[in-house]
Design a protein around this motif. Structure first.
Motif, PDB file in Angstrom:
ATOM      1  N   ASP B 139      -8.899  -0.913  -1.569  1.00  0.00           N
ATOM      2  CA  ASP B 139      -8.438  -2.057  -2.345  1.00  0.00           C
ATOM      3  C   ASP B 139      -9.227  -2.161  -3.657  1.00  0.00           C
ATOM      4  OD1 ASP B 139      -6.996  -2.503  -0.068  1.00  0.00           O
ATOM      5  OD2 ASP B 139      -7.859  -4.461   0.387  1.00  0.00           O
ATOM      6  N   ILE B 140      -8.609  -2.780  -4.653  1.00  0.00           N
ATOM      7  CA  ILE B 140      -9.280  -2.988  -5.944  1.00  0.00           C
ATOM      8  C   ILE B 140      -9.144  -4.456  -6.327  1.00  0.00           C
ATOM      9  CG2 ILE B 140      -9.364  -2.362  -8.383  1.00  0.00           C
ATOM     10  CD1 ILE B 140      -7.930   0.217  -7.686  1.00  0.00           C
ATOM     11  N   LEU B 141     -10.271  -5.108  -6.610  1.00  0.00           N
ATOM     12  CA  LEU B 141     -10.237  -6.486  -7.097  1.00  0.00           C
ATOM     13  C   LEU B 141     -10.609  -6.496  -8.577  1.00  0.00           C
ATOM     14  CD1 LEU B 141     -10.000  -9.574  -6.558  1.00  0.00           C
ATOM     15  CD2 LEU B 141     -12.468  -9.556  -6.170  1.00  0.00           C
ATOM     16  N   ALA B 142      -9.662  -6.936  -9.408  1.00  0.00           N
ATOM     17  CA  ALA B 142      -9.925  -7.092 -10.842  1.00  0.00           C
ATOM     18  C   ALA B 142     -10.337  -8.535 -11.080  1.00  0.00           C
ATOM     19  CB  ALA B 142      -8.679  -6.739 -11.643  1.00  0.00           C
TER      20      ALA B 142
END
Lengths: 147, 147
Positions: B139-142
């Protein structure tokens, strides 16, 4: 420690919806946050602009049917994921615009969406990735969808 | 409920680093997750390929100096944010490649990075946004950086 208060999940009805909803529910529980689900019905009117506009006489009925069907599907997804407390929203429009509008109007502080797929984060990107992410007024979590 | 076990923060030394680190620390605490910080030193060798390669005789010393300075800056950032337990990593290379490599080698399940800026999520995007997000194994959190 609570950091998110209102989480928006951009939902499609593909196989990835389960992973995205499950992750969003966990984060909402951790943060005791409100959870809103939004499905955007992308409906292109049957008009060929090269010729005369051709509109069916039951045009408005079709739109209502699409929205109503999407609403039913969203309700079923919620039941499957024990998300009875989530606020359900089905709108007609362009996903990028509707998602941005919803986040602004409802002061969401996190968007959760799939990392790919028809309604994944690529909807918010396109050729102007940096600009759009810059404009979005909250955090964005792209959930990895296992192939 | 624990969902993330190893969180990677892609750190630059811009004004946005504080927001990103603060958000990452909260999520790590919520999940009792391991926290790793990675700073990638982008160093372009002073070679003009239109002419002969020109290399300074103290070439290798310069690289070590860059890495050492970045390491000091990262340690200071950690002290400022009470992140003494975080694992610090400074490498020389291309951010997109190094971040992907680190995530794969260390089985991270979440990347936290700024939504823009020199070391923000745009590093992972470029013109092939969807493809890169598709390849990233987690997952990627911006994190939204307030202007």
């Amino acid at each position: 420690m609570t950091q998110y208060t209102h989480i928006l999940v951009a939902v499609d009805f593909s196989d990835s919806a389960s992973s995205v909803l499950s992750k969003a529910r966990q984060i909402a529980e951790q943060n005791k946050a409100k959870l809103s689900l939004l499905h955007v019905v992308e409906y292109l009117p049957p008009i060929d602009s090269a010729y005369e506009p051709i509109l069916a006489s039951n045009w408005s009925i079709d739109e209502q049917q699409l929205l109503s069907r999407a609403d039913n599907s969203l309700q079923q997804l919620c039941l499957q994921h024990s998300l009875q407390d989530a606020a359900l929203n089905v709108v007609l429009g362009t996903p990028k615009h509707e998602i941005t509008q919803f986040v602004t109007d409802h002061q969401c502080d996190l968007i959760v969406m799939g990392s790919h797929g028809r309604h994944g984060i690529s909807l918010l990107l396109g050729s102007t990735a940096n600009a759009v992410l810059h404009e979005m007024p909250c955090d964005i979590l792209a959930v990895k969808i296992k192939a």
